[in-house]
Design a protein around this motif. Structure first.
Motif, PDB file in Angstrom:
ATOM      1  N   ASP A 186       0.820  -1.214   0.000  1.00 22.20           N
ATOM      2  CA  ASP A 186       0.000   0.000   0.000  1.00 22.20           C
ATOM      3  C   ASP A 186       0.856   1.268   0.000  1.00 22.20           C
ATOM      4  O   ASP A 186       0.419   2.320  -0.496  1.00 22.20           O
ATOM      5  N   ASP A 187       2.065   1.178   0.538  1.00 18.17           N
ATOM      6  CA  ASP A 187       2.940   2.357   0.592  1.00 18.17           C
ATOM      7  C   ASP A 187       3.437   2.762  -0.788  1.00 18.17           C
ATOM      8  O   ASP A 187       3.846   3.917  -0.987  1.00 18.17           O
ATOM      9  N   VAL A 188       3.437   1.812  -1.714  1.00 20.99           N
ATOM     10  CA  VAL A 188       3.879   2.116  -3.078  1.00 20.99           C
ATOM     11  C   VAL A 188       2.769   1.779  -4.079  1.00 20.99           C
ATOM     12  O   VAL A 188       3.026   1.412  -5.226  1.00 20.99           O
ATOM     13  N   GLY A 189       1.519   1.924  -3.627  1.00 15.02           N
ATOM     14  CA  GLY A 189       0.363   1.660  -4.475  1.00 15.02           C
ATOM     15  C   GLY A 189      -0.188   2.935  -5.083  1.00 15.02           C
ATOM     16  O   GLY A 189       0.250   4.048  -4.778  1.00 15.02           O
ATOM     17  N   ILE A 190      -1.174   2.778  -5.920  1.00 16.52           N
ATOM     18  CA  ILE A 190      -1.720   3.912  -6.658  1.00 16.52           C
ATOM     19  C   ILE A 190      -2.415   4.909  -5.732  1.00 16.52           C
ATOM     20  O   ILE A 190      -2.349   6.128  -5.966  1.00 16.52           O
ATOM     21  N   ASP A 191      -3.059   4.444  -4.680  1.00 15.97           N
ATOM     22  CA  ASP A 191      -3.731   5.376  -3.754  1.00 15.97           C
ATOM     23  C   ASP A 191      -2.714   6.258  -3.047  1.00 15.97           C
ATOM     24  O   ASP A 191      -2.943   7.472  -2.868  1.00 15.97           O
ATOM     25  N   GLY A 222      -3.202  -1.874  -6.810  1.00 14.80           N
ATOM     26  CA  GLY A 222      -4.487  -1.181  -6.842  1.00 14.80           C
ATOM     27  C   GLY A 222      -4.880  -0.678  -8.218  1.00 14.80           C
ATOM     28  O   GLY A 222      -5.999  -0.203  -8.408  1.00 14.80           O
ATOM     29  N   GLU A 223      -3.967  -0.784  -9.205  1.00 19.15           N
ATOM     30  CA  GLU A 223      -4.265  -0.383 -10.570  1.00 19.15           C
ATOM     31  C   GLU A 223      -4.706  -1.586 -11.398  1.00 19.15           C
ATOM     32  O   GLU A 223      -4.330  -2.725 -11.122  1.00 19.15           O
ATOM     33  N   GLU A 224      -5.465  -1.324 -12.453  1.00 19.48           N
ATOM     34  CA  GLU A 224      -5.820  -2.365 -13.406  1.00 19.48           C
ATOM     35  C   GLU A 224      -4.727  -2.491 -14.465  1.00 19.48           C
ATOM     36  O   GLU A 224      -4.014  -1.530 -14.752  1.00 19.48           O
TER      37      GLU A 224
END
Length: 258
Positions: free
Chosen positions: A49-54, A168-170
């Motif tokens: 999550d720290d390097v995710g799209i959100d 988190g991205e498609e």
């Protein structure tokens, strides 16, 4: 293992069309850690999550700082293509595989010389502008981060993003559509070094099976798609693929001399 691999070699030498899908297990021998599993970096070391799209959208500066740490951890050993990458190039040069579909973002298939390469999750060696889609070497973005600057596009000053599919991205439509076509059209679809747990990439073996192709799985551990496979080889990619290339080359030579 030899008997099972020999069956894959027979199928590959006889196939009119074949494709190979690779996962993290192909690159671990080059010093690149896997993301999942007992020794994966998505355990205590890094949180996806720290390097995710959100995170990128909410806090691009913090995202890039964490992304730099992840990059330096993953590429600390200056990885180069290994025997598995080289074997796939040999098989492509012999005309027995038509494409490599990879879940990896390390760019090692490209470095090794693979011709037709479908990178499902992008390539970590680039950064792309979210405004104009211009790309630059990822190192330029990391140099900005090291200087406490936000990576910006040299063309339009837009925000730069790693040219990979973030958590988190498609998946982008075109690479995945091309991979689906390869899976559907191949007489033989070989999966190497993937646990096949991450969709939608994990659906490609099912796609191949649904359209009548043979499925081979080469992986050290069991996968969720083994039940669909005609051939299952329990071995490391750097051992199995060079051996497979030698077997196929011997079969092709025998055909020519017959």
């Amino acid at each position: 293992m030899d008997d099972e691999l020999a069956e894959v070699a027979d199928a590959l030498a006889a196939a009119d069309s074949a494709a190979v899908m690779t996962g993290a297990g192909v690159s671990t021998a080059s010093g690149i850690p896997s993301f999942r599993g007992e020794d994966g970096i998505w355990n205590d070391e890094f949180d996806p999550d720290d390097v995710g799209i959100d995170r990128f959208r909410a806090d691009p500066d913090g995202f890039w700082r964490d992304r730099l740490q992840l990059h330096e951890r993953m590429y600390a050993d200056d990885p180069e293509p290994n025997a598995a990458h080289d074997a796939l190039v040999r098989l492509e040069e012999r005309g027995v595989i038509d494409a490599v579909v990879t879940q990896n973002t390390d760019g090692l298939h490209d470095d090794a010389g693979t011709g037709r390469l479908i990178e499902l999750h992008g390539n970590a060696s680039r950064a792309a502008c979210v405004s104009c889609d211009a790309t630059v070497p990822a190192e330029e973005a990391f140099e900005a981060v090291r200087a406490d600057e936000t990576p910006r596009c040299p063309a339009c000053d837009g925000l730069m993003k790693p040219d990979v599919v973030l958590f988190g991205e498609e998946l982008p439509y075109h690479p995945f559509d091309a991979a689906r076509r390869m899976a559907r059209e191949s007489d033989l679809f070989i999966v190497v070094g993937s646990s096949l747990t991450v969709d939608p990439a994990a659906s490609l073996p099912e796609e191949a099976s649904r359209f009548g192709g043979e499925l081979a799985v080469v992986n050290l551990g069991a996968t969720e798609k083994d039940r669909l496979a005609h051939h299952v080889v329990r071995d490391d990619a750097t051992t199995a693929l060079p051996a497979l290339a030698e077997m196929v080359e011997a079969r092709l030579a025998a055909k020519r001399s017959a």
